[in-house]
Design an enzyme around this catalytic site. Structure first.
Site, PDB file in Angstrom:
ATOM      1  N   LYS A 199       0.863  -1.182   0.000  1.00 40.74           N
ATOM      2  CA  LYS A 199       0.000   0.000   0.000  1.00 40.74           C
ATOM      3  C   LYS A 199       0.896   1.226   0.000  1.00 40.74           C
ATOM      4  CE  LYS A 199      -3.539   2.445   2.583  1.00 40.74           C
ATOM      5  NZ  LYS A 199      -4.526   2.368   3.663  1.00 40.74           N
ATOM      6  N   GLU A 237       7.641  -6.533   1.182  1.00 45.60           N
ATOM      7  CA  GLU A 237       6.425  -6.373   1.988  1.00 45.60           C
ATOM      8  C   GLU A 237       5.475  -7.545   1.744  1.00 45.60           C
ATOM      9  OE1 GLU A 237       4.902  -4.577   4.185  1.00 45.60           O
ATOM     10  OE2 GLU A 237       5.768  -2.588   4.281  1.00 45.60           O
ATOM     11  N   LYS A 252      -2.183  -1.538  -3.869  1.00 47.29           N
ATOM     12  CA  LYS A 252      -3.051  -0.363  -3.798  1.00 47.29           C
ATOM     13  C   LYS A 252      -2.210   0.897  -3.804  1.00 47.29           C
ATOM     14  CE  LYS A 252      -6.022   1.810  -0.483  1.00 47.29           C
ATOM     15  NZ  LYS A 252      -6.408   1.821   0.898  1.00 47.29           N
TER      16      LYS A 252
HETATM   17  C1  PBG Z   1      -7.170   3.249   5.281  1.00 45.62           C
HETATM   18  C2  PBG Z   1      -7.632   3.148   3.887  1.00 45.62           C
HETATM   19  C3  PBG Z   1      -7.518   4.113   2.892  1.00 45.62           C
HETATM   20  C4  PBG Z   1      -8.099   3.577   1.750  1.00 45.62           C
HETATM   21  C5  PBG Z   1      -8.569   2.312   2.069  1.00 45.62           C
HETATM   22  N1  PBG Z   1      -8.248   2.054   3.395  1.00 45.62           N
HETATM   23  C6  PBG Z   1      -7.025   5.505   2.939  1.00 45.62           C
HETATM   24  C7  PBG Z   1      -5.701   5.867   3.412  1.00 45.62           C
HETATM   25  O1  PBG Z   1      -4.804   5.061   3.595  1.00 45.62           O
HETATM   26  O2  PBG Z   1      -5.554   7.080   3.634  1.00 45.62           O
HETATM   27  C8  PBG Z   1      -8.189   4.277   0.441  1.00 45.62           C
HETATM   28  C9  PBG Z   1      -9.170   3.728  -0.520  1.00 45.62           C
HETATM   29  C10 PBG Z   1      -9.471   4.621  -1.669  1.00 45.62           C
HETATM   30  O3  PBG Z   1      -8.836   5.672  -1.874  1.00 45.62           O
HETATM   31  O4  PBG Z   1     -10.394   4.285  -2.414  1.00 45.62           O
HETATM   32  N2  PBG Z   1      -8.108   2.777   6.180  1.00 45.62           N
END
Ligand code: PBG
Length: 326
Positions: A199, A237, A252
């Site tokens: 992520k 990771e 992501k």
């Molecule tokens: C954190 C989380 C995020 C997203 C999913 N889970 C945001 C972040 O890390 O700030 C983003 C998902 C999206 O942008 O569609 N709980």
């Protein structure tokens, strides 16, 4: 054999043959629809930066889950937006909290749907960071190891509420091991973990933070989310999460990270999920509203590209809408 004996166009000119030899498939069974449930809300509240998406009351959440199921979407990913936030994110785990009620309600009313619980504290903390804060060198920072206990606790509560998959998105080191341990000790050794393994700290999350009311009140998330310049690190990771017990690895954002999806899939050969995030959604919706692009073909092309990159599962805000077209 090369041109002129060989011609690529022979299989393209004939639509039937073109269909028969297509290498990549995109069908409803790969899709996950993310949904936002907001405590105390009556009905739906549209999210300005994500046209077509809304924060939902519990009733609307159940209705939306049923729509996803009817469209052929097999799973939803749930995010809770609590009324009260505090330093430790206690509304993530408190009995009767919005996320736990949401999981239970969807499982009660739409049991065929797999419910994936996003595990992170940022929607539940008053400072908007993904864990518990401490001070280091006079500056606030997220305390990794203290946060692990809270994430494990949240995972266990979501499991008890009926979640089918636990999906930690916080990016603390060691969270998969901590969560696996808590689930196993709590009689949930059968529940899979889908970890947000790679992520990245991304500007593509902007609209989500409106939807989940979770922007950090100070600083940013670069102290725990990955540097977009790193690809070897994404592999490490991913391998670490696998080692700690993850069953599905997520990448992501998705659209700008196809190379990461491909590398993880080819190297580790495990189920991979790609999360097409809020900013990817917002860009397409904005361009479509301006009349600059053809919306549906572009959506299908984007989602297909994630499958071609190597994703088994595609998480997308378009899931319910696009599933019947596939
Ligand atoms: C954190 C989380 C995020 C997203 C999913 N889970 C945001 C972040 O890390 O700030 C983003 C998902 C999206 O942008 O569609 N709980």
């Amino acid at each position: 054999m090369s041109f002129p004996e060989f011609r690529f166009r022979r299989l393209r000119d004939n639509a039937v043959l073109c269909e028969m030899v297509a290498e990549t498939t995109l069908s409803a069974r790969h899709l996950v629809q993310p949904l936002f449930v907001k405590e105390g809300l009556d009905g739906r509240r549209p999210i300005d930066s994500m046209p077509g998406q809304a924060q939902l009351s519990l009733d609307e959440l159940v209705a939306e889950a049923a729509r996803a199921r009817d469209a052929g979407v097999p799973a939803v990913l749930l995010f809770g937006v609590p009324r009260e936030k505090d330093a430790t994110g206690s509304s993530a785990t408190r009995p009767g909290s919005i996320i736990l009620r949401a999981i239970a309600a969807v499982k009660a009313k739409v049991p065929e749907l797999a419910v994936i619980a996003d595990i992170c504290l940022c929607e539940y903390t008053d400072h908007g960071h993904c864990g518990i804060l401490t001070e280091r060198g006079g500056r606030p920072t997220v305390d990794n190891d203290v946060t692990l206990d809270r994430l494990a606790e949240m995972s266990l509560e979501c499991a008890r509420a009926g979640a089918d998959v636990i999906a930690p998105s916080d990016m603390m080191d060691g969270r998969v091991m901590a969560i696996r341990g808590a689930l196993d000790a709590g009689d949930f050794s059968h529940l899979p973990i889908m970890s947000y393994a790679a992520k990245f700290a991304s500007s593509f999350y902007g609209p989500f933070r409106d939807a989940a009311e979770s922007p950090p009140k100070f600083g940013d998330r670069r102290g725990y989310q990955m540097d977009p310049r790193n690809s070897d690190e994404a592999l490490r990771e991913a391998a670490a999460d696998l080692d700690e017990g993850a069953d599905i690895l997520m990448v992501k954002p998705a659209l700008a990270y196809g190379d990461i999806i491909r590398r993880i899939k080819e190297t580790l050969r495990v189920p991979v999920a790609a999360y097409s995030v809020s900013g990817e959604y917002a860009m397409v919706e904005a361009a479509a509203r301006a009349g600059w692009i053809q919306r549906e073909p572009m959506i299908r092309e984007i989602l297909l590209s994630l499958r071609r990159a190597g994703a088994d599962i595609v998480i997308t805000y378009w899931a319910t809408e696009i599933a019947p077209q596939l």
